[in-house]
Design a protein around this motif. Structure first.
Motif, PDB file in Angstrom:
ATOM      1  N   THR A 217       0.843  -1.195   0.000  1.00  0.00           N
ATOM      2  CA  THR A 217       0.000   0.000   0.000  1.00  0.00           C
ATOM      3  C   THR A 217       0.876   1.242   0.000  1.00  0.00           C
ATOM      4  OG1 THR A 217      -0.049   0.168   2.412  1.00  0.00           O
ATOM      5  CG2 THR A 217      -1.753  -1.181   1.381  1.00  0.00           C
ATOM      6  N   GLU A 218       0.281   2.353  -0.423  1.00  0.00           N
ATOM      7  CA  GLU A 218       0.926   3.659  -0.267  1.00  0.00           C
ATOM      8  C   GLU A 218       0.016   4.521   0.585  1.00  0.00           C
ATOM      9  OE1 GLU A 218       3.191   5.655  -2.901  1.00  0.00           O
ATOM     10  OE2 GLU A 218       4.320   3.830  -3.367  1.00  0.00           O
ATOM     11  N   TRP A 219       0.625   5.275   1.446  1.00  0.00           N
ATOM     12  CA  TRP A 219      -0.115   6.087   2.422  1.00  0.00           C
ATOM     13  C   TRP A 219       0.371   7.514   2.290  1.00  0.00           C
ATOM     14  CZ3 TRP A 219       1.684   8.684   6.884  1.00  0.00           C
ATOM     15  CH2 TRP A 219       0.750   8.949   7.896  1.00  0.00           C
ATOM     16  N   THR A 220      -0.536   8.419   2.063  1.00  0.00           N
ATOM     17  CA  THR A 220      -0.175   9.827   1.885  1.00  0.00           C
ATOM     18  C   THR A 220      -1.026  10.667   2.809  1.00  0.00           C
ATOM     19  OG1 THR A 220       0.334   9.396  -0.429  1.00  0.00           O
ATOM     20  CG2 THR A 220       0.063  11.706   0.211  1.00  0.00           C
ATOM     21  N   LYS A 221      -0.383  11.384   3.695  1.00  0.00           N
ATOM     22  CA  LYS A 221      -1.123  12.198   4.656  1.00  0.00           C
ATOM     23  C   LYS A 221      -0.864  13.670   4.359  1.00  0.00           C
ATOM     24  CE  LYS A 221      -1.621  13.086   9.606  1.00  0.00           C
ATOM     25  NZ  LYS A 221      -1.271  12.625  10.962  1.00  0.00           N
TER      26      LYS A 221
ATOM     27  N   LEU B  15       4.324   7.140   2.991  1.00  0.00           N
ATOM     28  CA  LEU B  15       4.903   5.862   3.408  1.00  0.00           C
ATOM     29  C   LEU B  15       4.458   4.779   2.443  1.00  0.00           C
ATOM     30  CD1 LEU B  15       4.196   5.805   7.267  1.00  0.00           C
ATOM     31  CD2 LEU B  15       6.424   6.157   6.166  1.00  0.00           C
TER      32      LEU B  15
END
Lengths: 557, 557
Positions: B174-178, B188
Motif C-alpha cells: 500500500t501507499e499512504w499519503t497524509k 509511506l
C-alpha cells in the motif's frame, strides 16, 4: 418510550462514515474521521470543563454503587479531587449481563451506528478529554489532544468498522437448495446471528487510557458484548468521561446504559484480578506490564484475553542517505512524551566501525555524539521541550533513569527541570548511555524494558551481529516496534527476514515527519500479536473475530 | 530444480475453484467442488488399493524415524496390519519448523493453490480413502465415502478459501499519503505479510478422521503453518493417506514435504500430551473427549487451541404439521452410524400431555411407540440396516448401551447382530429409553453424553419445562446440535432465544432429507465455539484469523 436516537437518524448521520471507514480498512490509505488539528478545538472551553470536574463527584447512576473512590494527581502537580462511584461487582456485573440480549438483538448495523454516535459525542468533548488525558498521563497538551482524542477515536472507529465487516461476511438470511437428480431438491432457509461471548472487561493503562482502550472497548461493544471499564487508578477521568458519554448515547438510543459501565477501584484493591476471573467475563483487554498480562493469560481461563505487554524496541543503524534526517527523527522519537510509550526505541545498535552516510562514514563515537547533540538541540528551549516531553507520570521513570545511568558511560545526561507553566510538574529529558555488546552480562541490561526516556547506544561488531541481537531480543522479550536504517539491499532483506521470523513490525529509514513511535489507524497495525510483547494486534481480524460466535437457525422450506 | 507443479499450472487448474469457493462463502448457498455420488467413484479399485496397503509398511521418508508402529483393527473384524513410521519428535518437529520460512514466503495465493491441488489429489483417491475410513471408523461404505471423502474435502476447501480471504483483506502493498497543509505530505509505502504462528498440531479423532481433521489441517497450512498430524491410534490410515498425498504435492510444487508430517504413536504413548506442549507447536486442533480437550486448553498454553469436545444434543418436540416426516427423519438421525456422531440427538424432550400433529394430538406414549416403530421399520432389513448403522468402533459403545438400558423403561431395545457381509463386525441398533424429568436424580443421566445409539425419550411437564431443561443442558454440557419441532410461533421464538443465549446451532422442523446430524460446508456452521461442547466453529473467521499475524514493513517514500 421512543428513543430520541432512532435508527433512521443514526443511519443518516453515520452510515457514510461507516462506509468510508470500511473502504479505508480495505485500501489502508490515509483516512481519519476526526480532525487532529488543535486549532479545531476550543482549548479554553476544554480547560473550563476540566476545571468544573475537579473536586466533584462523578455521578454515573450504576447499580450496586457502594461508596466513592479516586485520588488522581496530575503529573503537572495537583490533585484532581474527583471521586468516582465504587461498585459492588456482584450487583453491577449481573446487571450488565442482563442487558446483553437486547443489545445482541439490535444486530450488527445498529450496534455499529450507536458506536459511531458514541465516538462522535466523544469527538465533541475532545478538548475536555485532552485536558483529562494531559492531567492523568502527563502528556503535553497537543499530544494529549491528538493521541488521546482523534487518534484514539480513529482506532475506535477502526474497531467498529472491522466488527461490522466481520459480522457482515455473509447475509443474515440465506436459502440453500441442493439438487438431487430426479428427486425434489432439498431446501433450507437459515438465519445467522452474531452472538456475543459475554461481558468484556477493559483493563486500562496509565499512559494512553483512551488510545489503548478504545480498540478493545469498541470491538467488544460492536460485537454485542457489554463492556466493564476498569481504569488505571491514576488515569480514571479519561475513561470515566468515555463511559459517561457511551451511557448517555445508549440511553438515548433506547438501550440499557449498563452496557458500558465503570469499575473505579480503591488504590489497594487490585480489582482487575477478581473481575477478570468472574464467570460472566468472557473477554479481557489489557495494556500494561508483562507480569500482570501473563497473569491474566494464565488465570482468566474462562475469557479470551487480549494483551499488550512490555517489550524491548530496537533501532538498527547500518547506513543512511540522510544522516541529518535520521538524527532529527530519532531524537524526536527518543524524546516524545519522555519515552513513556510502549513504542519508544530503547536499544540503538550501531556497528563499532561506524555507519555509512551521505556525509561520509561516521564512527560509533561520532554517531552517538551527533545523536546526543540532536536531542540537545531539539530540547534546548525549556518551554518547547516541556511541551514535547510532558511531565513524568510515575516515580518509576525517575528511578529507572538513575539506575540506567549506572549501566555504562553516559553520552547524554538526563536533565530534570520544573515545567515552565506547571512548576510542580517534573520534566525529564532523555538519557543516552553507551554500552558495548561484548561486555559480559550486558544482556541483563539490554533484554530488560527501561520504560521511560532511556536509550542505549550499543556498540556491536557488525550489522550481522546487530541482527543476531535483534533476533534474540525479539524472541525473548518481544517488541512493539523495530526501526532500521540501511541503504544496503541485503541488509534490508535480512532485517525484514528477522522481523518476519520473529513477528515484529518494522519501520525503515524514517527521516521525515513519521516516527517509529506512531501508527495510524486504518493504515498501520500496532503490534503483531505474535511476539512476547503481546498476543493482540490493533486492529486485525483476529482481534475482532473471536469476540462473537455465529448462531444459525435452519429450517426446512 | 524446477518444480513440476508451477504457479501458472496451479493457477490455471484451481483459480476458478478458489473463486467459486470464495463466492460460496459469501452467499452460503449450496456448493461443492467434489461429487458425493458413489457412482462417480470406482469402488472395486478403491477396495484393491486398500487391500494392497494391508500388511505393508507405510513409507513416508520423514526425518527422525525410529521404528514402526500401528495395530489398527477394522470394526468389520480384521486387523489392517499396516505399520507406520514412528518419529523422534525432537528431530521431526525442528525439521518441520525449518520448512516454515519458504512456505511463508510463498504467499497466501500460492499456498491456497497448493492446498487445492492436495484436495484434488485426495479427491482422486476418494474410493481408497472411503475404504480406509470404513475400516478404521466402522462407517458403512456410502457414508465413509461421502463424509470421509467429498464432504471432508468440502470442509477443507472451505478452510482454504476462508484463509485466503482472511489473508487478502487488504493489498499486500500500500501507499499512504497524509496531507499536511502547506507542508509536503507524509508518504509511506508498506508491505503486509501474513506470518504463521508456528507448527500446528492436528490431534485426530477415531470416528471422522478426515471430516473433523481437514478444516484445521487446511486452515493452518493455508496460513503458512507446517502441520503435524497425530492420528487416533485406531484411525491412522485415512490421515496417513492424507499426509502422503500432501507431501507428494508439496514436493512437486518445490516445497519441503516435511510441511505436512505424520506422528503415528505407540498404543500407550499418549503422544498428543508431549507434542501439544512443545514450544514449536503454536496451534492445536482437537476433536474428542471433553476430558482431554479441557486438558489441552489448560496445558498447551504456548498454543492457540481449537477444540470440539463432548456435548449433549437435545430434541424438543412441541408440535408438527408432518408427524410421519418427523418420525422418519428422527429415526434416521438416531440410527445413522449407530449414533457414533458428535451431532446425534440424545435427549428427546416430549411433553407428557403429548404433542399436536397433523394427525391430531399424540400422547407421550404414542409418540414414543411411533418413534420406536419408525426406527424398527427403517432397520427391519439387516443388510440395509448394516449399511446405515455401520459397525461398532469402540467397546465403550456397547457398555454404554448396556448401562443406558438400566436407566429407565426400555421403549425400544437395541438389537445386536453380525454384519451380513463382514460376519466379524458387530452392528447395533438404537436403544430408546423412557425417562421422566420429574424423577429425582435423572439429571445425572440426562446431563451426561452417552456417545453411541442411545436415545432418551424424556417426559416433561410442558414445552416451557423442556426449554428450561434445554437451557440447563446447553449451559452445563454444551451441544453441537439442537433440533426443535413446533408449529407455534411463540415456542419457536423461545427456542431460538434459548439457542442464541446459550450459543447453540438450531435446526427446526426437519422432516425431509436433511438431518440434524449433518451440516454442509460453505452453508452451515458446525458448532458455534460458544458453549461447553467446544471453543471452535467449522469454519468461521475466528477459526482461521488467529492462525497467523500481520507483519508490516513501512518505509518513507
Amino acid at each position: 418510550m421512543t428513543p430520541s436516537l432512532t435508527r433512521s437518524l443514526l443511519t443518516e448521520r453515520h452510515r457514510p462514515t461507516l462506509e468510508r471507514a470500511t473502504s479505508a480498512l480495505r485500501d489502508r490509505g490515509h483516512w481519519s474521521a476526526y480532525s487532529e488539528s488543535p486549532r479545531d478545538y476550543d482549548q479554553a472551553a476544554g480547560a473550563a470543563a476540566f476545571a468544573a470536574l475537579r473536586g466533584t463527584r462523578f455521578e454515573l447512576d450504576q447499580p450496586g454503587a457502594d461508596g466513592w473512590v479516586g485520588d488522581e494527581v496530575s503529573p503537572y502537580g495537583f490533585p484532581l479531587g474527583i471521586r468516582y462511584p465504587h461498585q459492588n461487582a456482584d450487583v453491577l456485573v449481573p446487571a450488565m449481563r442482563a442487558a446483553l440480549p437486547a443489545w445482541r438483538d439490535a444486530g450488527p448495523e445498529l450496534r455499529a451506528l450507536v458506536c459511531v454516535e458514541i465516538l462522535a459525542r466523544l469527538g465533541e468533548r475532545t478538548a475536555e478529554l485532552a485536558h483529562a488525558v494531559m492531567h492523568t498521563t502527563g502528556q503535553g497538551y497537543p499530544m494529549a489532544l491528538q493521541a488521546g482524542g482523534p487518534h484514539a477515536l480513529d482506532r475506535g472507529l477502526e474497531a467498529v468498522a472491522t466488527a461490522l465487516a466481520e459480522q457482515s461476511r455473509h447475509p443474515a438470511r440465506t436459502e440453500w437448495t441442493k439438487p438431487r437428480g430426479r428427486h425434489e431438491p432439498l431446501r433450507l432457509a437459515s438465519t445467522f446471528t452474531p452472538v456475543p461471548r459475554g461481558v468484556a472487561l477493559l483493563v486500562g493503562c496509565r499512559t494512553f487510557p483512551t488510545w489503548n482502550g478504545y480498540p478493545g472497548l469498541f470491538a467488544s461493544l460492536a460485537t454485542g458484548n457489554p463492556v466493564l471499564v476498569k481504569p488505571h487508578p491514576r488515569a480514571v477521568l479519561p475513561l470515566a468521561l468515555t463511559v459517561a458519554t457511551a451511557r448517555q448515547v445508549l440511553a438515548e438510543a433506547g438501550f440499557d446504559p449498563q452496557l458500558v459501565s465503570l469499575a473505579a477501584e480503591r488504590d489497594d484493591e487490585y480489582a482487575a484480578r477478581t473481575l477478570a476471573t468472574r464467570d460472566e467475563v468472557r473477554i479481557v483487554d489489557y495494556t500494561g506490564s508483562s507480569a500482570f498480562g501473563d497473569w491474566l493469560e494464565e488465570n482468566a481461563r474462562q475469557a479470551r484475553v487480549f494483551t499488550e505487554k512490555s517489550g524491548v524496541n530496537t533501532v538498527l543503524l547500518d547506513s543512511t542517505d540522510d544522516y541529518r534526517g535520521l538524527l532529527a527523527n530519532l531524537a524526536f522519537s527518543l524524546s516524545l512524551y519522555s519515552g513513556q510509550m510502549c513504542t519508544t526505541p530503547q536499544n540503538l545498535l550501531i556497528p563499532r566501525a561506524g555507519i555509512g552516510t551521505d556525509e561520509g562514514p561516521k564512527g560509533f563515537d561520532e554517531v552517538v555524539a551527533d545523536l546526543a547533540a540532536a536531542v540537545d538541540k531539539l530540547l534546548g528551549d525549556d518551554r518547547r521541550a516541556a511541551g514535547l516531553l510532558g511531565a513524568v507520570a510515575e516515580p518509576g521513570v525517575l528511578s529507572r533513569l538513575a539506575a540506567a545511568a549506572e549501566t555504562g558511560e553516559v553520552a547524554l545526561a538526563s536533565r530534570e527541570f520544573a515545567h515552565p507553566e506547571h512548576p510542580d510538574g517534573r520534566v525529564v529529558t532523555p538519557l543516552l548511555v553507551r554500552l558495548d555488546a561484548r561486555t559480559p552480562g550486558v544482556e541483563r541490561t539490554l533484554l530488560a524494558e527501561w520504560f521511560g526516556p532511556v536509550g542505549f547506544a550499543v556498540a556491536v561488531d557488525s550489522t550481522a551481529d546487530a541482527l543476531v541481537l535483534l533476533r534474540r531480543t525479539l524472541r525473548e522479550r518481544g517488541a512493539l516496534t523495530v526501526l532500521g536504517h540501511t541503504t544496503a539491499a541485503p541488509v534490508e532483506e535480512a532485517l525484514v527476514g528477522v522481523c518476519l521470523d520473529e513477528r515484529a513490525q518494522l519501520s525503515l529509514n524514517l527521516t521525515g515527519g513519521t516516527y517509529v513511535n506512531q501508527t495510524a489507524a486504518f493504515a498501520d497495525y500496532h503490534g503483531t500479536g505474535g511476539n512476547p510483547a503481546g498476543n493482540a494486534a490493533l486492529v486485525d481480524g483476529a482481534f475482532v473475530a473471536s469476540r462473537f460466535h455465529w448462531a444459525q437457525t435452519r429450517r426446512s422450506v
